[in-house]
Each structure stands twice: as C-alpha cells, then as structure tokens.
Scaffold this motif. Structure first.
Motif, PDB file in Angstrom:
ATOM      1  N   LYS A 189      -8.058 -33.722  33.447  1.00  0.00           N
ATOM      2  CA  LYS A 189      -7.006 -34.512  33.048  1.00  0.00           C
ATOM      3  C   LYS A 189      -7.305 -35.783  33.655  1.00  0.00           C
ATOM      4  O   LYS A 189      -7.812 -36.103  34.897  1.00  0.00           O
ATOM      5  N   GLN A 190      -7.066 -37.044  32.828  1.00  0.00           N
ATOM      6  CA  GLN A 190      -6.897 -38.400  33.027  1.00  0.00           C
ATOM      7  C   GLN A 190      -5.928 -38.751  33.913  1.00  0.00           C
ATOM      8  O   GLN A 190      -4.905 -38.402  34.192  1.00  0.00           O
TER       9      GLN A 190
ATOM     10  N   SER B  45      -2.710 -40.414  34.948  1.00  0.00           N
ATOM     11  CA  SER B  45      -1.200 -40.713  34.258  1.00  0.00           C
ATOM     12  C   SER B  45      -0.963 -41.668  33.478  1.00  0.00           C
ATOM     13  O   SER B  45      -0.458 -41.681  32.534  1.00  0.00           O
TER      14      SER B  45
ATOM     15  N   TYR C 155      -2.645 -43.464  31.563  1.00  0.00           N
ATOM     16  CA  TYR C 155      -3.461 -43.238  30.246  1.00  0.00           C
ATOM     17  C   TYR C 155      -2.367 -42.253  29.061  1.00  0.00           C
ATOM     18  O   TYR C 155      -2.427 -42.295  27.850  1.00  0.00           O
ATOM     19  N   TYR C 156      -1.269 -41.510  29.711  1.00  0.00           N
ATOM     20  CA  TYR C 156      -0.632 -40.600  28.726  1.00  0.00           C
ATOM     21  C   TYR C 156       0.791 -41.240  28.327  1.00  0.00           C
ATOM     22  O   TYR C 156       1.275 -41.959  29.368  1.00  0.00           O
ATOM     23  N   TYR C 157       1.238 -40.977  27.511  1.00  0.00           N
ATOM     24  CA  TYR C 157       2.560 -41.242  26.759  1.00  0.00           C
ATOM     25  C   TYR C 157       3.511 -39.892  27.394  1.00  0.00           C
ATOM     26  O   TYR C 157       3.258 -38.781  26.991  1.00  0.00           O
ATOM     27  N   THR C 158       4.595 -40.318  28.188  1.00  0.00           N
ATOM     28  CA  THR C 158       5.508 -39.485  28.318  1.00  0.00           C
ATOM     29  C   THR C 158       6.773 -39.224  27.401  1.00  0.00           C
ATOM     30  O   THR C 158       6.660 -40.316  26.500  1.00  0.00           O
TER      31      THR C 158
ATOM     32  N   TYR D 219       6.893 -41.862  21.814  1.00  0.00           N
ATOM     33  CA  TYR D 219       6.595 -40.442  22.005  1.00  0.00           C
ATOM     34  C   TYR D 219       6.898 -39.935  20.936  1.00  0.00           C
ATOM     35  O   TYR D 219       6.254 -38.945  20.431  1.00  0.00           O
TER      36      TYR D 219
ATOM     37  N   LEU E 187      -5.626 -44.008  20.413  1.00  0.00           N
ATOM     38  CA  LEU E 187      -5.265 -42.841  21.024  1.00  0.00           C
ATOM     39  C   LEU E 187      -5.810 -41.341  20.586  1.00  0.00           C
ATOM     40  O   LEU E 187      -6.281 -41.268  19.343  1.00  0.00           O
TER      41      LEU E 187
ATOM     42  N   ARG F 170      -2.780 -39.310  24.922  1.00  0.00           N
ATOM     43  CA  ARG F 170      -3.204 -40.680  25.789  1.00  0.00           C
ATOM     44  C   ARG F 170      -4.084 -41.491  25.034  1.00  0.00           C
ATOM     45  O   ARG F 170      -4.630 -41.250  23.810  1.00  0.00           O
ATOM     46  N   LYS F 171      -4.209 -42.609  25.644  1.00  0.00           N
ATOM     47  CA  LYS F 171      -5.022 -43.664  25.145  1.00  0.00           C
ATOM     48  C   LYS F 171      -6.536 -43.372  25.741  1.00  0.00           C
ATOM     49  O   LYS F 171      -6.866 -42.523  26.558  1.00  0.00           O
TER      50      LYS F 171
ATOM     51  N   THR G 137      -9.663 -44.105  27.703  1.00  0.00           N
ATOM     52  CA  THR G 137      -9.855 -44.685  29.051  1.00  0.00           C
ATOM     53  C   THR G 137     -11.028 -45.618  28.787  1.00  0.00           C
ATOM     54  O   THR G 137     -11.726 -45.701  27.798  1.00  0.00           O
TER      55      THR G 137
END
Length: 366
Positions: free
Chosen positions: A230-231, A233, A235-238, A244, A289, A297-298, A300
C-alpha cells in the motif's frame, strides 16, 4: 576526449535524462545548463559535474567547454499540440505582421520586413532554438543530439522545421531526424513520441549512423508499478472525492492506466501508460491512475520516473514536493531510448575518429 570517452555538454538538461542515457552508453558528461531551480536540485543529487543554473539567454557560449557532443531538449510548449503553437514566430508591435527571423536577426535585433517596426517573439520559449545554434556555432562539436515533440516537424505546415534545418546546414552539419516512440524503441510501456535530430560535423559519420531499430515491448505496467504494498494515503481517491463515483464506474481493469479528462475517465486501450506531461505537476487529477489492492490511486513520483526509464537508484531529493517531481518526470526524456541513440552515435564517431581524436580516413588506414 577525457579518459578515452567522448565528452558531452547538455543544454536544457532538466533532471538529466539525456545525460544519463549518454553515460550509460559510455560517454562522459562534463557540463550542463538548466534554468528551473527544482530541476537543478534534482540534477545535483544525481550528477557531480558542472551545472550552470541560469537562463540560457544569459549564458555566454564560451562558458561551455569544448566537447565532442552537444545535446539539447529545448522547451516544446511553443510547438506542442497542447499549446498555442506560436513556435518561432515574431510579431510586429506596429502592424502585427507575423514572420520568422534569421539567426543573425535574432542575435542582432529583428525589424518587421513590412513596416520596419519593432518585433517581439510571440512565445519566447519557441525562439530558444536560436540559442542552441549559438552554442553549436561557437563550440563546433563533432556531433549533436536534439530532442522535441513530434509536432515540431509538422508545425506551421513544416516551415518551422525547414528553418531549423537551414540553420543547422548553415552551421556546417549533416543530420537526419526520426520520430521514436518509447514503447517501440525503449521497451518501456509508455506511449511517448518524440522527434530526435542527430547531426555530425563529418558527413562520413552521418553515413555510418543509424537510428536504433524497433524492439518488442516485453515489459508491462506491472514491471513498473509498486502494487505489492500500500502506498501513502495521499495517492488514493476516497469515496468523498468529487471524482470517486466516476472512477468507480469506469475503472475496472488492472492491466492498464487511466486518466481523468474533466468530465470523463479515459482508459488507455493499449495497456500502456499514456504520455507523461509536465501538467502532472499542476494538479493531482492530471496524474495517470491505476487500480491496486487498496483502491484507485495516482502513480507515485517514483513510478512516473520509472515510466521514463530512470533506475531506482536515481535519487529524489529529500523534501522535494511531489508536484515538482511529477513535472520533472513529464518534462524528461525516456532514458533507454537516449542510450540506444547515443550508443549508435558513438559507434558512428568511432568509425571516423581514432582513439587519439584525430580524423582517420579509411583509405589511410588501409
């Protein structure tokens, strides 16, 4: 040469993608110039030779040492289909006439050919090629490598490229050009087309030079991505993100890369990364993405650099903002493509020059 290696100087060095490719091919980088302060910070983390941090228009050509090869990936915004495409055009401030100026006019000052009024570049970034010529004419390297967007060749119905060719010919060089795609010539899964112009002072060297052949793409995006952990947070869309719902409806495949395009999400049908751009540094939604086990996520910053062929031991400066690294990756060149071109350039030079750097004609050798 130094240490029996061809020496290289780099204009518009960025974070050193061209320089790294030439180093991997066996050349020695001795001098570079870059204006962007953040790119300079990254460059200095990875190279130890002289770097002049200054606008090239303020750098005297004789500040650069004599070298065998000069490289330049000058700014592409003025030629890109993503920009306004003003190119190398000047415009009269009096009668508004648009025209292209000669090298001498650029150096000494241009006037409107219609009314004699004062003229200015429509986009100063488009005229920076004249400074590349300034360095080439002053230092007369044995060879050069120039890089820009694919659209440079067709810009202004081909007139821009014709002016570039004329200036290079007038500088005493023989050259050829070709558009190469990273996914076809670098074995990196990124769809990135760029034009490369390779020139030599000696016509025989040009005859010996060949652009690299196309090679199979054996690497997939999974060779680039860090999906096994897991990267961060950020980088992630919630589910409280404005995008979303749109991502959840569209992003179904793990074997490709997606992009947000204002009102829709675009899936890359060729299962590779779309062209990385400097716009990645202007906002998170511009970063490509992917899907991993933890969500949408995007890429990195490290993954973005890998999609340009930078090795994992390439250093990202501590504390550097992600937006700067994204921009630097988007502005960079694909290192494996440069390495292959540089290898062929060195082979061509070796066919004409002996190890003591003295021209050795084939008939004399025989």
């Amino acid at each position: 040469m130094t240490s029996n290696k061809y020496t290289v100087a780099s204009l518009f060095a960025g974070i050193g993608g061209i320089d790294l490719g030439f180093e991997q091919a066996g050349a020695e980088i001795v001098w570079a110039n870059e204006f962007d302060k953040n790119a300079c910070t990254t460059y200095r983390e990875n190279f130890n030779h002289t770097l002049i941090e200054e606008d090239i228009r303020k750098v005297h050509e004789y500040e650069m040492p004599d070298v065998d090869i000069l490289t330049a990936g000058w700014p592409c915004v003025a030629f890109s289909i993503a920009g306004r495409q003003h190119g190398m055009k000047y415009q009269c401030l009096d009668c508004q006439h648009e025209h292209t100026v000669s090298y001498d006019e650029y150096i000494n000052g241009a006037v409107c050919p219609q009314c004699g009024g004062h003229t200015e570049a429509k986009d100063p970034r488009g005229t920076l090629f004249y400074d590349v010529i300034r360095f080439i004419r002053a230092k007369q390297p044995k060879a050069f490598l120039l890089e820009n967007v694919k659209n440079l060749k067709g810009h202004d119905k081909g007139n821009t490229f014709k002016v570039i060719e004329e200036m290079l010919e007038e500088s005493g060089y023989h050259f050829k050009s070709k558009v190469l795609n990273t996914m076809e010539y670098g074995n990196i899964p990124q769809n990135r087309e760029r034009i490369f112009i390779v020139g030599f002072k000696d016509e025989e060297a040009l005859e010996q030079f060949r652009f690299p052949d196309e090679i199979p793409l054996t690497k997939t995006i999974d060779d680039i991505l860090d999906r096994n952990e897991k990267q961060d947070s950020i980088y992630y869309y919630t589910d409280d993100s404005q995008y979303y719902k749109m991502l959840k409806e569209t992003m179904k495949r793990r074997d490709t890369v997606y992009q947000i395009r204002r009102v829709y999400v675009r899936e890359n049908q060729s299962n590779v990364c779309p062209t990385l751009t400097a716009n990645m540094g202007t906002g998170g939604h511009n970063v490509p993405l992917i899907i991993d086990d933890w969500g949408f996520r995007k890429l990195t910053p490290r993954e973005a650099l890998r999609f340009q062929g930078f090795p994992d031991d390439y250093k990202i400066p501590e504390g550097m903002a992600n937006s700067h690294i994204y921009k630097q990756a988007g502005n960079a060149v694909s290192v494996p493509v440069i390495k292959r071109i540089a290898t062929n350039m060195i082979a061509a030079l070796n066919s004409v020059y002996n190890k003591n750097n003295i021209k050795e004609k084939k008939e004399i050798a025989v």
